[in-house]
Write an enzyme that holds these catalytic residues in place. Structure first.
Site, PDB file in Angstrom:
ATOM      1  N   ASP A 247      -5.394  29.675  25.336  1.00  0.00           N
ATOM      2  CA  ASP A 247      -5.719  29.476  24.087  1.00  0.00           C
ATOM      3  C   ASP A 247      -4.972  28.304  23.856  1.00  0.00           C
ATOM      4  OD1 ASP A 247      -7.366  31.609  22.543  1.00  0.00           O
ATOM      5  OD2 ASP A 247      -4.940  31.448  21.557  1.00  0.00           O
ATOM      6  N   ALA A 248      -6.225  27.925  23.024  1.00  0.00           N
ATOM      7  CA  ALA A 248      -6.237  26.737  21.431  1.00  0.00           C
ATOM      8  C   ALA A 248      -5.580  25.961  21.747  1.00  0.00           C
ATOM      9  CB  ALA A 248      -5.900  27.495  20.147  1.00  0.00           C
ATOM     10  N   VAL A 249      -5.654  24.839  23.111  1.00  0.00           N
ATOM     11  CA  VAL A 249      -4.104  23.592  22.588  1.00  0.00           C
ATOM     12  C   VAL A 249      -4.344  22.665  21.678  1.00  0.00           C
ATOM     13  CG1 VAL A 249      -4.573  24.394  25.612  1.00  0.00           C
ATOM     14  CG2 VAL A 249      -5.376  22.842  24.585  1.00  0.00           C
ATOM     15  N   HIS A 250      -5.466  22.686  21.096  1.00  0.00           N
ATOM     16  CA  HIS A 250      -5.804  21.776  19.770  1.00  0.00           C
ATOM     17  C   HIS A 250      -4.782  22.391  18.906  1.00  0.00           C
ATOM     18  CE1 HIS A 250      -8.402  25.126  19.446  1.00  0.00           C
ATOM     19  NE2 HIS A 250      -8.265  24.703  18.029  1.00  0.00           N
ATOM     20  N   GLU A 284      -8.826  25.506  26.616  1.00  0.00           N
ATOM     21  CA  GLU A 284      -9.354  26.163  25.350  1.00  0.00           C
ATOM     22  C   GLU A 284      -9.272  24.845  24.138  1.00  0.00           C
ATOM     23  OE1 GLU A 284     -11.222  29.113  22.572  1.00  0.00           O
ATOM     24  OE2 GLU A 284      -9.297  29.063  23.270  1.00  0.00           O
ATOM     25  N   ASP A 309     -17.719  24.655  24.227  1.00  0.00           N
ATOM     26  CA  ASP A 309     -18.464  25.419  23.732  1.00  0.00           C
ATOM     27  C   ASP A 309     -19.707  24.479  23.348  1.00  0.00           C
ATOM     28  OD1 ASP A 309     -16.726  27.814  24.244  1.00  0.00           O
ATOM     29  OD2 ASP A 309     -15.774  26.726  22.188  1.00  0.00           O
ATOM     30  N   VAL A 311     -22.387  23.667  24.900  1.00  0.00           N
ATOM     31  CA  VAL A 311     -23.278  23.605  26.094  1.00  0.00           C
ATOM     32  C   VAL A 311     -23.774  25.562  25.631  1.00  0.00           C
ATOM     33  CG1 VAL A 311     -23.649  24.528  28.706  1.00  0.00           C
ATOM     34  CG2 VAL A 311     -22.240  22.446  28.272  1.00  0.00           C
ATOM     35  N   HIS A 378     -15.523  35.968  25.182  1.00  0.00           N
ATOM     36  CA  HIS A 378     -14.973  37.213  24.353  1.00  0.00           C
ATOM     37  C   HIS A 378     -15.594  36.109  22.417  1.00  0.00           C
ATOM     38  CE1 HIS A 378     -11.888  34.652  24.560  1.00  0.00           C
ATOM     39  NE2 HIS A 378     -11.255  34.971  23.276  1.00  0.00           N
ATOM     40  N   GLN A 380     -17.701  34.761  22.002  1.00  0.00           N
ATOM     41  CA  GLN A 380     -18.786  33.991  20.967  1.00  0.00           C
ATOM     42  C   GLN A 380     -19.638  35.612  21.193  1.00  0.00           C
ATOM     43  OE1 GLN A 380     -19.443  30.998  19.952  1.00  0.00           O
ATOM     44  NE2 GLN A 380     -17.943  29.984  21.378  1.00  0.00           N
ATOM     45  N   GLY A 382     -17.523  38.435  20.526  1.00  0.00           N
ATOM     46  CA  GLY A 382     -16.754  39.128  19.260  1.00  0.00           C
ATOM     47  C   GLY A 382     -16.341  38.288  18.392  1.00  0.00           C
TER      48      GLY A 382
END
Length: 587
Positions: A247-250, A284, A309, A311, A378, A380, A382
């Site tokens: 999740d959100a590795v940035h 991600e 994302d 795409v 989830h 896009q 949620g």
């Protein structure tokens, strides 16, 4: 924890006690090297907790089992007790697989791993290759998305606990399905997060959207990094998981000479060699930086694949006309064409949403299968005000057009649970926090997050964001499996099956070479060339006569079509929104 030694890392503690509530015992632990404290091992199924310097007993940071919740004692779990039936499983690489994302709590009425396993035949019949589970790490309350987990080694008890995850993976492998587990290393939720009492797991040297960052590069960071890396190895080795979605590795702030992701990549590559099966890491990242999937030997992070994302955004804006918030940089068919060929639309150009240049171009020769793309996931769904899916506002033909492009692309396609039949049930954001202050903070945070968007303009009516804490937000998000048998839904489900089967049968559609993809487009149509195949998609009202080079009656084979198509010299006409895949003769 079962076996020879009970261990916990608490480098600054003067005393650590092992609490055994069932026996009413408190045992002092012995200080060892490197800040580790030890005591004799415990039998499988023993409840225990640690107390630091006379403080309250806390769960084990590496607890595998939290049967009474994240605030209660841990329970020892012997992963070797499971008798695996997957000896013949050779594994599966995520690259090029058809991935299916699901949330255990809402995938079935029961909301458990065992109940989800009972639906695996549906996924195998659909043609899915890999099942991606949203986070199952222990989190507070009964239900939630799982991204506020605090027991990063444990499996959420309402889902069935750790043994249930082993049963699920075994059942999936028995049906030829790989399993990807969504894991969160960038933060812990606020409720039940006791790591800071044990040691310097967090640092003020970096800040994240959730507060102090995980300590990956400061004093004592080596043990914190080991805490993360050991969990990765454990899921892949002891639970036979095939891939991890990170999740959100940035937001993993790491100024070390060797970034955590690069170290993780090399650790997993070594484990894969030892186990004799492929293991994948899927990141991600919103950086739009191909270095995420560049091998570590070439200076990259070494991820097997990453979510792309752009795409989704390019596809969604073209098909819906929405351009709010994070979608403001997208909207033209040219953007969609670029995304299908080069992955990132925002690839170094100025971004209105980011406020300046963003991203990097994907180098020629990069494998398209390294990018996971979707029409829904989830986030896009949620993170819309009403948690509504594309099926709530798009016609079946538009949904078919969207599926056609995703499933015939040169990327790794991913579906979101229920998408395959156009589920009408929403997927809302829901939580179950017991603390009133936290529940209110979540409500206010959600309202503030949505405050800047013109939801009235998007939906055409006044919008009230559902309360994440309301039980109805959770129950409304459960899939309604009876929909799949209804005629309209069944037709879309058959289309998904057809496209996935075609992707598997046609080598050109299974090819990840982006340099062999070409796209031509008009205002409401697009043709994507994949070898001798032409993927024709339209989304405008009424018939669309689409120019297709090489098309001719009698020599052009229609391999799949949402609606009957008319082939004439140089054109393929679709009667309305939808998609078709045709084979043209060699030029």
């Amino acid at each position: 924890m079962t076996g020879g030694t009970t261990r916990v890392w608490a480098p600054a503690a003067a005393r650590v006690d092992l609490h055994l509530p069932a026996a009413g015992e408190v045992r002092p632990m012995a200080r060892g090297e490197g800040g580790w404290w030890t005591a004799p091992g415990l039998a499988h199924g023993t409840d225990y907790a640690f107390a630091i310097d006379g403080g309250a007993p806390r769960p084990d940071p590496r607890s595998a089992w939290q049967p009474a919740g994240v605030h209660a004692p841990s329970r020892t779990f012997d992963a070797a007790r499971h008798r695996w039936a997957d000896a013949a499983w050779a594994g599966r690489d995520v690259r090029g697989s058809v991935v299916y994302e699901l949330h255990i709590g809402t995938f079935t009425a029961a909301g458990t791993l065992d109940a989800a396993a009972d639906r695996l035949d549906h996924l195998a019949d659909l043609g899915v290759d890999m099942v991606e589970l949203m986070p199952v790490a222990a989190f507070p309350g009964e239900h939630g998305w799982g991204y506020d987990g605090v027991g990063l080694y444990a499996v959420h008890e309402p889902y069935g606990g750790p043994a249930a995850l082993q049963r699920f993976v075994d059942a999936a492998h028995g049906r030829g399905l790989a399993v990807c587990l969504d894991v969160v290393h960038n933060h812990l939720g606020p409720s039940g997060n006791y790591l800071g009492e044990f040691g310097p797991y967090f640092t003020e040297r970096h800040r994240t959207p959730w507060g102090p960052a995980v300590n990956l590069d400061g004093p004592d960071a080596a043990e914190v990094r080991a805490f993360v890396l050991d969990s990765v190895v454990r899921w892949l080795r002891d639970f036979h998981v095939d891939a991890l979605r990170l999740d959100a590795v940035h937001t993993l702030a790491d100024d070390s000479p060797r970034h955590l992701l690069a170290e993780m990549s090399d650790v997993v590559a070594e484990l894969a060699a030892d186990l004799g099966r492929p293991l994948s890491l899927v990141a991600e990242s919103d950086l739009n930086d191909p270095r995420t999937v560049t091998p570590t030997a070439q200076g990259g992070r070494g991820m097997t694949a990453q979510w792309a994302d752009d795409v989704h955004h390019a596809l969604h804006t073209v098909l819906t006309g929405e351009h709010h918030g994070h979608l403001v940089d997208f909207g033209s068919t040219a953007d969609l064409a670029h995304a299908l060929r080069r992955v990132f639309v925002v690839d170094g150009r100025a971004s209105l949403f980011r406020g300046g240049p963003w991203g990097r171009p994907v180098p020629p020769g990069t494998d398209g299968h390294r990018f996971v793309v979707c029409a829904s996931n989830h986030d896009q769904v949620g993170n819309r005000a009403l948690g509504d899916r594309p099926s709530a506002s798009s016609s079946p033909g538009v949904l078919a057009a969207s599926a056609t492009l995703v499933l015939t692309s040169a990327f790794t396609p991913m579906l979101f649970m229920g998408e395959e039949w156009g589920a009408y049930t929403p997927f809302l954001f829901f939580t179950d926090h017991a603390e009133p202050w936290l529940a209110q903070a979540v409500r206010e945070g959600r309202a503030a997050e949505f405050g800047g968007a013109d939801w009235t303009g998007i939906y055409g009516h006044e919008v009230h964001v559902p309360d994440p804490q309301a039980p109805a937000s959770f129950t409304a998000s459960r899939l309604d499996w009876t929909e799949a048998a209804e005629p309209g839904h069944r037709r879309l489900l058959d289309w998904y099956r057809c496209l996935i089967a075609l992707r598997r049968a046609e080598p050109a559609l299974g090819d990840g070479d982006l340099d062999r993809v070409s796209v031509v487009h008009g205002e409401a149509w697009l043709v994507m060339s994949r070898g001798d195949l032409r993927v024709v998609v339209t989304w405008g009202d009424g018939p669309q006569e689409v120019p297709v080079d090489g098309a001719a009656p009698g020599t052009t084979d229609v391999l799949a079509a949402w609606d009957p198509v008319l082939v004439t010299v140089g054109t393929v006409t679709l009667p309305g929104p939808g998609g078709a895949v045709v084979r043209v003769p060699p030029s």
